[in-house]
Motif scaffolding. Structure first.
Motif, PDB file in Angstrom:
ATOM      1  N   GLY A 238      28.426  -0.099  27.995  1.00  0.00           N
ATOM      2  CA  GLY A 238      27.179   0.057  27.246  1.00  0.00           C
ATOM      3  C   GLY A 238      25.678   0.755  27.879  1.00  0.00           C
TER       4      GLY A 238
ATOM      5  N   GLY B  58      22.733  -7.153  25.040  1.00  0.00           N
ATOM      6  CA  GLY B  58      24.242  -6.406  25.108  1.00  0.00           C
ATOM      7  C   GLY B  58      24.437  -6.923  27.108  1.00  0.00           C
ATOM      8  N   ALA B  59      24.474  -8.290  27.395  1.00  0.00           N
ATOM      9  CA  ALA B  59      24.364  -8.839  28.281  1.00  0.00           C
ATOM     10  C   ALA B  59      26.304  -9.472  28.348  1.00  0.00           C
ATOM     11  N   TRP B  60      27.285  -9.019  29.549  1.00  0.00           N
ATOM     12  CA  TRP B  60      28.060 -10.470  29.208  1.00  0.00           C
ATOM     13  C   TRP B  60      28.278 -11.184  29.676  1.00  0.00           C
ATOM     14  N   LEU B  61      27.518 -11.820  30.541  1.00  0.00           N
ATOM     15  CA  LEU B  61      26.925 -12.864  31.407  1.00  0.00           C
ATOM     16  C   LEU B  61      25.263 -12.124  32.376  1.00  0.00           C
TER      17      LEU B  61
ATOM     18  N   SER C  27      27.054  -6.689  32.810  1.00  0.00           N
ATOM     19  CA  SER C  27      26.741  -5.765  31.197  1.00  0.00           C
ATOM     20  C   SER C  27      28.279  -4.671  31.513  1.00  0.00           C
ATOM     21  N   ALA C  28      28.692  -4.429  30.422  1.00  0.00           N
ATOM     22  CA  ALA C  28      29.937  -3.470  30.503  1.00  0.00           C
ATOM     23  C   ALA C  28      29.214  -1.937  30.644  1.00  0.00           C
TER      24      ALA C  28
ATOM     25  N   TYR D 207      21.748 -11.875  26.269  1.00  0.00           N
ATOM     26  CA  TYR D 207      22.941 -11.617  25.350  1.00  0.00           C
ATOM     27  C   TYR D 207      22.448 -10.831  24.290  1.00  0.00           C
TER      28      TYR D 207
ATOM     29  N   THR E 216      21.994  -2.644  32.938  1.00  0.00           N
ATOM     30  CA  THR E 216      21.477  -3.700  32.603  1.00  0.00           C
ATOM     31  C   THR E 216      20.025  -3.735  33.065  1.00  0.00           C
TER      32      THR E 216
ATOM     33  N   LEU F  30      26.734  -2.379  37.878  1.00  0.00           N
ATOM     34  CA  LEU F  30      27.312  -3.094  37.021  1.00  0.00           C
ATOM     35  C   LEU F  30      26.430  -4.469  36.888  1.00  0.00           C
TER      36      LEU F  30
END
Length: 99
Positions: free
Chosen positions: A42, A83-86, A38-39, A80, A45, A64
């Motif tokens: 933001g 808010g998850a980036w990957l 995550s960012a 996603y 996780t 993160l």
């Protein structure tokens, strides 16, 4: 000067290769372990995992990222959207960390 450029490129490639290996693998499936990233500004996780209805599996987490178990086929989409980036295959991460 060309030798310096070659050396810098080789160092970048060697340092980045474990990360590239993780990014270019198949998506995790339902019932498998995934690493959620995550960012930094933001939601963390733990909040993303809780909102997405997935269970964290490790007692500790990185600043993160967190390892989770994907409950169903929609788990990745929920991660996603919360808010998850990957979301990457956690099995490979566990293999890298246990070496």
């Amino acid at each position: 000067m060309s030798n310096v450029t070659f050396i810098i490129a080789a160092v970048i490639f060697v340092v980045a290769s474990p990360v590239l290996t993780l990014l270019f693998q198949s998506k995790p499936q339902a019932g498998e372990v995934a690493l959620v990233i995550s960012a930094p500004w933001g939601p963390d996780t733990a909040q993303i995992a809780e909102l997405s209805g997935v269970q964290e599996i490790s007692p500790e987490r990185a600043p993160l990222g967190a390892l989770v178990t994907l409950e169903d086929t929609q788990s990745i989409d929920r991660l996603y959207s919360n808010g998850a980036w990957l979301v990457i295959n956690g099995k490979k991460v566990l293999e890298l960390c246990s070496s």
